[in-house]
Design a protein around this motif. Structure first.
Motif, PDB file in Angstrom:
ATOM      1  N   SER A   1       0.825  -1.203   0.000  1.00  0.00           N
ATOM      2  CA  SER A   1       0.000   0.000   0.000  1.00  0.00           C
ATOM      3  C   SER A   1       0.858   1.252   0.000  1.00  0.00           C
ATOM      4  O   SER A   1       0.595   2.206  -0.741  1.00  0.00           O
ATOM      5  N   LYS A   2       1.903   1.256   0.821  1.00  0.00           N
ATOM      6  CA  LYS A   2       2.782   2.427   0.886  1.00  0.00           C
ATOM      7  C   LYS A   2       3.447   2.687  -0.464  1.00  0.00           C
ATOM      8  O   LYS A   2       3.558   3.835  -0.917  1.00  0.00           O
ATOM      9  N   GLN A   3       3.877   1.607  -1.110  1.00  0.00           N
ATOM     10  CA  GLN A   3       4.506   1.765  -2.425  1.00  0.00           C
ATOM     11  C   GLN A   3       3.518   2.321  -3.450  1.00  0.00           C
ATOM     12  O   GLN A   3       3.844   3.212  -4.237  1.00  0.00           O
ATOM     13  N   ALA A   4       2.284   1.807  -3.413  1.00  0.00           N
ATOM     14  CA  ALA A   4       1.264   2.281  -4.349  1.00  0.00           C
ATOM     15  C   ALA A   4       0.923   3.753  -4.111  1.00  0.00           C
ATOM     16  O   ALA A   4       0.764   4.525  -5.061  1.00  0.00           O
ATOM     17  N   ILE A   5       0.820   4.137  -2.837  1.00  0.00           N
ATOM     18  CA  ILE A   5       0.522   5.537  -2.517  1.00  0.00           C
ATOM     19  C   ILE A   5       1.638   6.439  -3.034  1.00  0.00           C
ATOM     20  O   ILE A   5       1.388   7.501  -3.620  1.00  0.00           O
ATOM     21  N   TYR A   6       2.866   6.020  -2.854  1.00  0.00           N
ATOM     22  CA  TYR A   6       4.016   6.822  -3.293  1.00  0.00           C
ATOM     23  C   TYR A   6       4.027   6.952  -4.813  1.00  0.00           C
ATOM     24  O   TYR A   6       4.275   8.038  -5.359  1.00  0.00           O
ATOM     25  N   GLU A   7       3.786   5.850  -5.485  1.00  0.00           N
ATOM     26  CA  GLU A   7       3.900   5.850  -6.946  1.00  0.00           C
ATOM     27  C   GLU A   7       2.733   6.554  -7.636  1.00  0.00           C
ATOM     28  O   GLU A   7       2.922   7.207  -8.667  1.00  0.00           O
ATOM     29  N   THR A   8       1.539   6.426  -7.087  1.00  0.00           N
ATOM     30  CA  THR A   8       0.365   7.001  -7.745  1.00  0.00           C
ATOM     31  C   THR A   8      -0.003   8.383  -7.223  1.00  0.00           C
ATOM     32  O   THR A   8      -0.697   9.137  -7.899  1.00  0.00           O
ATOM     33  N   GLY A   9       0.448   8.700  -6.014  1.00  0.00           N
ATOM     34  CA  GLY A   9       0.036   9.952  -5.398  1.00  0.00           C
ATOM     35  C   GLY A   9      -1.417   9.950  -4.973  1.00  0.00           C
ATOM     36  O   GLY A   9      -2.000  11.000  -4.679  1.00  0.00           O
ATOM     37  N   GLU A  10      -2.016   8.755  -4.900  1.00  0.00           N
ATOM     38  CA  GLU A  10      -3.417   8.611  -4.517  1.00  0.00           C
ATOM     39  C   GLU A  10      -3.525   7.775  -3.246  1.00  0.00           C
ATOM     40  O   GLU A  10      -2.689   6.903  -3.002  1.00  0.00           O
ATOM     41  N   PRO A  11      -4.554   8.007  -2.444  1.00  0.00           N
ATOM     42  CA  PRO A  11      -4.715   7.202  -1.223  1.00  0.00           C
ATOM     43  C   PRO A  11      -5.130   5.781  -1.557  1.00  0.00           C
ATOM     44  O   PRO A  11      -5.754   5.518  -2.581  1.00  0.00           O
ATOM     45  N   ASP A  12      -4.766   4.868  -0.684  1.00  0.00           N
ATOM     46  CA  ASP A  12      -5.169   3.471  -0.804  1.00  0.00           C
ATOM     47  C   ASP A  12      -5.881   3.116   0.490  1.00  0.00           C
ATOM     48  O   ASP A  12      -5.241   2.959   1.536  1.00  0.00           O
ATOM     49  N   TYR A  13      -7.188   3.011   0.421  1.00  0.00           N
ATOM     50  CA  TYR A  13      -7.972   2.789   1.627  1.00  0.00           C
ATOM     51  C   TYR A  13      -8.353   1.320   1.777  1.00  0.00           C
ATOM     52  O   TYR A  13      -8.721   0.656   0.805  1.00  0.00           O
ATOM     53  N   VAL A  14      -8.269   0.828   3.018  1.00  0.00           N
ATOM     54  CA  VAL A  14      -8.599  -0.557   3.320  1.00  0.00           C
ATOM     55  C   VAL A  14      -9.493  -0.591   4.557  1.00  0.00           C
ATOM     56  O   VAL A  14      -9.634   0.408   5.274  1.00  0.00           O
ATOM     57  N   ALA A  15     -10.080  -1.755   4.815  1.00  0.00           N
ATOM     58  CA  ALA A  15     -10.850  -1.986   6.045  1.00  0.00           C
ATOM     59  C   ALA A  15      -9.947  -2.769   6.994  1.00  0.00           C
ATOM     60  O   ALA A  15      -9.830  -3.990   6.885  1.00  0.00           O
ATOM     61  N   PRO A  16      -9.254  -2.105   7.932  1.00  0.00           N
ATOM     62  CA  PRO A  16      -8.200  -2.772   8.711  1.00  0.00           C
ATOM     63  C   PRO A  16      -8.682  -3.914   9.592  1.00  0.00           C
ATOM     64  O   PRO A  16      -7.912  -4.806   9.915  1.00  0.00           O
ATOM     65  N   PHE A  17      -9.935  -3.907   9.988  1.00  0.00           N
ATOM     66  CA  PHE A  17     -10.460  -4.991  10.817  1.00  0.00           C
ATOM     67  C   PHE A  17     -11.415  -5.880  10.033  1.00  0.00           C
ATOM     68  O   PHE A  17     -12.183  -6.640  10.617  1.00  0.00           O
ATOM     69  N   GLY A  18     -11.374  -5.767   8.714  1.00  0.00           N
ATOM     70  CA  GLY A  18     -12.291  -6.541   7.903  1.00  0.00           C
ATOM     71  C   GLY A  18     -13.717  -6.032   7.961  1.00  0.00           C
ATOM     72  O   GLY A  18     -14.652  -6.717   7.556  1.00  0.00           O
TER      73      GLY A  18
END
Length: 307
Positions: free
Chosen positions: A164-181
């Motif tokens: 996720s961190k790599q994707a955020i850095y490369e795209t400049g866009e947020p990557d949102y997830v549901a951390p507890f499912g």
């Protein structure tokens, strides 16, 4: 209830808070003040809006605020909302203490943390002795045994967070997830079936779509969170520095809660003056909202801070 909307500077931006004031508040008098620290990934309208009035009713000034990137508080320029990073939470807390220290009616400052807020308050107090006493309720101060019990699962979380961190850095866009499912649309049955956690039911009843403090009830709240957050939350600072804490401490937890070890392992490492209240009848999330659990906790915290 006398609630004042406030802002204070942290990382160069204005964090937004609610300052709960005692009944009959007189700005010419002196009051004991509490900085509140909330569970992950909450906003100030959840647990802090429960304990704020309780502590104000008991004569304290109470500050509940949104951390950087959460709720009404902005993210840093070029960054994204729902990015509650542990190291920044400590600095936000230090700045909250600084803000309270500017108020002429505040004489002493204490810290109260619930769930992850316990870890935040414990960690912040290690090097901030302006905080004179701390109290934790259903706290996650010693999370290693809880988070790393299954190392394979922990490493899966790390792998996902790294990606996720790599994707955020490369795209400049947020990557949102549901951390507890748990997302904002699931039914209670869907969530329990999907995650199979011992805490799934009680968590849903608070955070879920139909929960008492979920996204339909709390306008600022969402269960979706920035995807690289686990890179920091898996580091348990309060646990590692427990023996360095000098402030008198109160630890309240339930021995029957799934998270009890996060309090007991912390208590074992304390070398300071401390008091423990170990209850039997409550689950972890009960301390967030159930009147009997909140009253027991608020009464104990008030007595401890008033000694």
């Amino acid at each position: 209830m006398n609630i004042k909307k406030v802002t204070f500077k942290s990382f160069g931006v204005d964090l937004v808070g609610d300052l709960y004031l005692p009944q009959g508040f007189d700005e010419n008098k002196k009051y004991k003040a509490i900085v509140g620290a909330s569970p992950f990934p909450q906003v100030k309208e959840q647990v802090l809006a429960t304990y704020g009035p309780e502590m104000a009713d008991r004569g304290f000034v109470f500050l509940g605020f949104d951390y950087l990137g959460m709720g009404d508080s902005p993210a840093l320029p070029g960054e994204f909302k729902q990015s509650r990073y542990m190291f920044r939470l400590l600095e936000n807390t230090w700045d909250a203490v600084s803000y309270l220290g500017t108020l002429p009616f505040v004489e002493e400052i204490y810290g109260l943390g619930v769930c992850q807020g316990g870890s935040i308050i414990a960690s912040a107090s290690v090097t901030d002795h302006r905080i004179k006493k701390i109290a934790t309720v259903s706290g996650m101060m010693a999370a290693d045994a809880f988070q790393w019990a299954d190392k394979a699962m922990a490493n899966q979380l790390i792998a996902a967070a790294n990606a996720s961190k790599q994707a955020i850095y490369e795209t400049g866009e947020p990557d949102y997830v549901a951390p507890f499912g748990l997302d904002d649309e699931q039914s209670r049955e869907e969530h329990i079936a999907a995650v199979g956690s011992p805490m799934a039911g009680e968590s849903y009843d608070y955070y879920g779509r139909d929960g008492i403090k979920g996204p339909k009830t709390v306008e600022n709240y969402t269960n979706m969170h920035i995807g690289d957050q686990a890179m920091q939350s898996l580091i348990s600072i309060g646990e590692a520095y427990a023996d360095k804490i000098v402030q008198p401490s109160l630890i309240i937890y339930s021995k029957t809660a799934f998270t009890a070890i996060c309090s007991t392992a912390f208590i074992e490492k304390l070398t300071n003056e401390h008091k423990v209240i170990a209850l039997e009848e409550f689950g972890h999330v009960d301390f967030y909202h159930k009147p009997e659990a909140v009253k027991i906790s608020a009464d104990a915290v008030a007595e401890f801070f008033n000694k």
